[in-house]
Scaffold this active site. Sequence first.
Site, PDB file in Angstrom:
ATOM      1  N   HIS A   1      -9.339   1.013   5.145  1.00 43.96           N
ATOM      2  CA  HIS A   1      -8.032   1.201   5.790  1.00 43.96           C
ATOM      3  C   HIS A   1      -8.213   2.083   7.030  1.00 43.96           C
ATOM      4  O   HIS A   1      -9.032   2.991   7.040  1.00 43.96           O
ATOM      5  CB  HIS A   1      -7.041   1.839   4.812  1.00 43.96           C
TER       6      HIS A   1
ATOM      7  N   GLU B   1      -6.611   4.476   8.119  1.00 41.32           N
ATOM      8  CA  GLU B   1      -6.456   5.914   7.875  1.00 41.32           C
ATOM      9  C   GLU B   1      -7.743   6.501   7.299  1.00 41.32           C
ATOM     10  O   GLU B   1      -8.089   7.650   7.581  1.00 41.32           O
ATOM     11  CB  GLU B   1      -5.236   6.151   6.960  1.00 41.32           C
TER      12      GLU B   1
ATOM     13  N   LYS C   1       0.080   4.265  -0.116  1.00 42.37           N
ATOM     14  CA  LYS C   1      -0.537   5.428   0.552  1.00 42.37           C
ATOM     15  C   LYS C   1      -0.367   6.680  -0.315  1.00 42.37           C
ATOM     16  O   LYS C   1      -0.443   6.587  -1.540  1.00 42.37           O
ATOM     17  CB  LYS C   1       0.043   5.589   1.958  1.00 42.37           C
TER      18      LYS C   1
ATOM     19  N   ASN D   1       0.870  -1.175   0.000  1.00 40.62           N
ATOM     20  CA  ASN D   1       0.000   0.000   0.000  1.00 40.62           C
ATOM     21  C   ASN D   1       0.908   1.226   0.000  1.00 40.62           C
ATOM     22  O   ASN D   1       1.564   1.499   0.992  1.00 40.62           O
ATOM     23  CB  ASN D   1      -0.887  -0.030   1.260  1.00 40.62           C
TER      24      ASN D   1
ATOM     25  N   GLU E   1      -4.984  -5.205  10.487  1.00 38.52           N
ATOM     26  CA  GLU E   1      -3.949  -4.199  10.720  1.00 38.52           C
ATOM     27  C   GLU E   1      -4.220  -3.501  12.048  1.00 38.52           C
ATOM     28  O   GLU E   1      -5.014  -2.546  12.102  1.00 38.52           O
ATOM     29  CB  GLU E   1      -3.956  -3.154   9.599  1.00 38.52           C
TER      30      GLU E   1
ATOM     31  N   GLY F   1       2.875   2.048  10.948  1.00 34.46           N
ATOM     32  CA  GLY F   1       3.819   3.158  10.840  1.00 34.46           C
ATOM     33  C   GLY F   1       4.537   3.487  12.135  1.00 34.46           C
ATOM     34  O   GLY F   1       5.177   4.528  12.257  1.00 34.46           O
TER      35      GLY F   1
ATOM     36  N   SER G   1       3.779  -2.382  10.261  1.00 36.02           N
ATOM     37  CA  SER G   1       5.238  -2.446  10.427  1.00 36.02           C
ATOM     38  C   SER G   1       5.838  -3.785   9.980  1.00 36.02           C
ATOM     39  O   SER G   1       6.759  -4.287  10.625  1.00 36.02           O
ATOM     40  CB  SER G   1       5.631  -2.123  11.879  1.00 36.02           C
TER      41      SER G   1
HETATM   42  P1  13P Z   1       3.320   0.232   7.721  1.00 36.40           P
HETATM   43  O1  13P Z   1       3.842  -1.017   7.073  1.00 36.40           O
HETATM   44  O2  13P Z   1       4.048   1.480   7.302  1.00 36.40           O
HETATM   45  O3  13P Z   1       3.212   0.091   9.209  1.00 36.40           O
HETATM   46  O4  13P Z   1       1.819   0.442   7.176  1.00 36.40           O
HETATM   47  C1  13P Z   1       0.940  -0.618   7.226  1.00 36.40           C
HETATM   48  C2  13P Z   1      -0.287  -0.251   6.486  1.00 36.40           C
HETATM   49  O5  13P Z   1      -1.053   0.594   6.886  1.00 36.40           O
HETATM   50  C3  13P Z   1      -0.552  -0.948   5.207  1.00 36.40           C
HETATM   51  O6  13P Z   1      -1.836  -0.702   4.761  1.00 36.40           O
END
Ligand code: 13P
Length: 251
Positions: A96, A98, A12, A10, A168, A174, A214
């Site tokens: 997601h 976010e 983002k 992803n 997740e 992150g 992560s």
């Molecule tokens: P990270 O791998 O940066 O923690 O992000 C995970 C994520 O949100 C994938 O959709």
Amino acid sequence: MSRRTLIAGNWKMHTTGAEAQKLAGDILSSCKNIHDRDVLLAPPFTALAAASEKLGDSPVILAGQNVCWEEQGAFTGEISPLMLKDQGATAAIVGHSERRQIFGESDEMINNRLVGGLKHGLMIVLCIGETLSEREGGQTFTVLEKQVREGLARVSAEDMARVVIAYEPVWAIGTGKTATTEQAQEAHGFIRKLIEELYEKGVAEQLRILYGGSVKPANVDDLMSQPDIDGALVGGAALDGESFGRIINYQ
Ligand code: 13P
């Protein structure tokens, strides 16, 4: 039953068209000789066409990071399933954290997105996960159950063949703080059992459940050794061709 692994990146809100082409090219070279697992890339909408051009007829799956339930209309800022397909995507991520946390998307809205995407033949990756305070308050399984039940409302057993769930935990995204393999396996086992209750054993057994939060070259092997972890949804480490290549080539 053996499920085919899916390693998803992803991206983002990263990459211009040129950067997406370069990254897609780097990733393509790392998975050239891999035939026993699937790879999915989700660039931003504006870089889908560039990535698609680079991927050509390779088996790498191209996905949007979200999708609207309508085909067209007055939905400023949204992208329809038809538009995604027009750019070369055959899949979409929905729900997601976010989108849930920063943009206030509800389970009902996420379900509309998922159902709309499925209706147009897309494969859908439904993201779910608890926050740190929900975990600390002993709410993890209640939260996951609500997100699964409401996210999958109106989805038939047959359509579940095109659904992937990504667990997740929000506190692991992150932050560099990965769930332990035990925590991840526990959540994945719970989700699979719930799918069996909502559908049937066969649907639960074929469902791919990805772990996200992560994921790095250093922890992917351990995570992938768990029986109910069928792949990874990678954020930060998916933006570097070499580290994502290493994750795709997990042992
Ligand atoms: P990270 O791998 O940066 O923690 O992000 C995970 C994520 O949100 C994938 O959709």
